[in-house]
Design a protein around this motif. Structure first.
Motif, PDB file in Angstrom:
ATOM      1  N   ASP A  19       0.796  -1.230   0.000  1.00 40.68           N
ATOM      2  CA  ASP A  19       0.000   0.000   0.000  1.00 40.68           C
ATOM      3  C   ASP A  19       0.830   1.283   0.000  1.00 40.68           C
ATOM      4  O   ASP A  19       0.303   2.354  -0.291  1.00 40.68           O
ATOM      5  CB  ASP A  19      -0.923   0.032   1.217  1.00 40.68           C
ATOM      6  N   TYR A  20       2.106   1.199   0.371  1.00 40.29           N
ATOM      7  CA  TYR A  20       2.929   2.397   0.516  1.00 40.29           C
ATOM      8  C   TYR A  20       4.236   2.264  -0.252  1.00 40.29           C
ATOM      9  O   TYR A  20       4.773   1.167  -0.394  1.00 40.29           O
ATOM     10  CB  TYR A  20       3.272   2.651   1.991  1.00 40.29           C
ATOM     11  N   THR A 105       3.585   9.423   5.829  1.00 38.36           N
ATOM     12  CA  THR A 105       3.074   8.791   7.033  1.00 38.36           C
ATOM     13  C   THR A 105       4.141   7.832   7.543  1.00 38.36           C
ATOM     14  O   THR A 105       5.071   7.486   6.819  1.00 38.36           O
ATOM     15  CB  THR A 105       1.753   8.052   6.764  1.00 38.36           C
ATOM     16  N   ALA A 125       6.635   6.642   4.731  1.00 39.27           N
ATOM     17  CA  ALA A 125       6.092   6.092   3.491  1.00 39.27           C
ATOM     18  C   ALA A 125       5.068   7.031   2.890  1.00 39.27           C
ATOM     19  O   ALA A 125       4.435   7.828   3.582  1.00 39.27           O
ATOM     20  CB  ALA A 125       5.449   4.740   3.777  1.00 39.27           C
ATOM     21  N   ARG A 126       4.915   6.907   1.575  1.00 39.20           N
ATOM     22  CA  ARG A 126       3.921   7.670   0.831  1.00 39.20           C
ATOM     23  C   ARG A 126       2.901   6.683   0.293  1.00 39.20           C
ATOM     24  O   ARG A 126       3.267   5.650  -0.266  1.00 39.20           O
ATOM     25  CB  ARG A 126       4.595   8.404  -0.323  1.00 39.20           C
ATOM     26  N   GLY A 127       1.613   6.986   0.449  1.00 40.78           N
ATOM     27  CA  GLY A 127       0.565   6.088  -0.020  1.00 40.78           C
ATOM     28  C   GLY A 127       0.575   5.941  -1.530  1.00 40.78           C
ATOM     29  O   GLY A 127       0.784   6.902  -2.256  1.00 40.78           O
ATOM     30  N   LYS A 128       0.362   4.705  -1.992  1.00 39.77           N
ATOM     31  CA  LYS A 128       0.315   4.448  -3.432  1.00 39.77           C
ATOM     32  C   LYS A 128      -1.119   4.583  -3.937  1.00 39.77           C
ATOM     33  O   LYS A 128      -2.066   4.275  -3.227  1.00 39.77           O
ATOM     34  CB  LYS A 128       0.769   3.017  -3.735  1.00 39.77           C
TER      35      LYS A 128
END
Length: 159
Positions: A19-20, A105, A125-128
């Motif tokens: 997800d990230y 996040t 992390a950055r959301g995908k």
């Protein structure tokens, strides 16, 4: 009792890597109660809904599920309480700046024992987006097919 050596994995958050997009990773210690440690030694934990929040210069781990210890009595812990993370001041400040500036996040990736001490690996992390996830899956599938073709070629089998 002899002291544990090496790394013993307790739980992994595979969904986080899906997800990230992971930027930086950090290793942090955890402040735990006795029954939490005993429950972790039984290999029971879930990081799926976990996230890290920085509040007043301290890092806190929220949403991680460590079930109650089966032989625990009134001293048992609550399963989803927030837990303090042990990080250096510079690391906390760096994480806080990156989260505030870039809209990242902080998620837990894995929970493990290292030389007898409970540690958690966290990452900024950055959301995908959904198309990013599909692209990653397609890329992984293509790499797998290439490796299989190379393996068949090395064994002398035809394609």
């Amino acid at each position: 009792m002899a002291r544990e050596q090496g790394r013993k994995l307790i739980a992994q958050n595979k969904k986080a890597r899906h997800d990230y997009a992971i930027d930086d990773t950090y290793e942090a210690g955890l402040v735990l109660q006795g029954t939490e440690v005993k429950s972790l030694r039984q290999g029971r934990a879930s990081l799926v809904d976990g996230f890290v929040d920085i509040d007043r210069g301290e890092a806190w781990l929220h949403g991680v599920h460590i079930p109650e210890y089966s032989q625990g009595t009134w001293t048992n812990h609550s399963a989803r309480r927030k837990r303090k993370l042990l990080l250096n001041r510079e690391e906390i400040d760096k994480i806080e700046r990156r989260v505030a500036e870039k809209g990242l996040t902080v998620v837990p990736l894995s929970l493990y024992f290292l030389n007898g001490r409970a540690k958690v690996e966290i990452a900024t992390a950055r959301g995908k987006k959904t198309w990013d996830k599909r692209h990653t899956l397609a890329e992984r599938q293509a790499n797998r097919e290439v490796e299989q073709a190379v393996g068949r070629r090395l064994k002398g089998m035809s394609d």
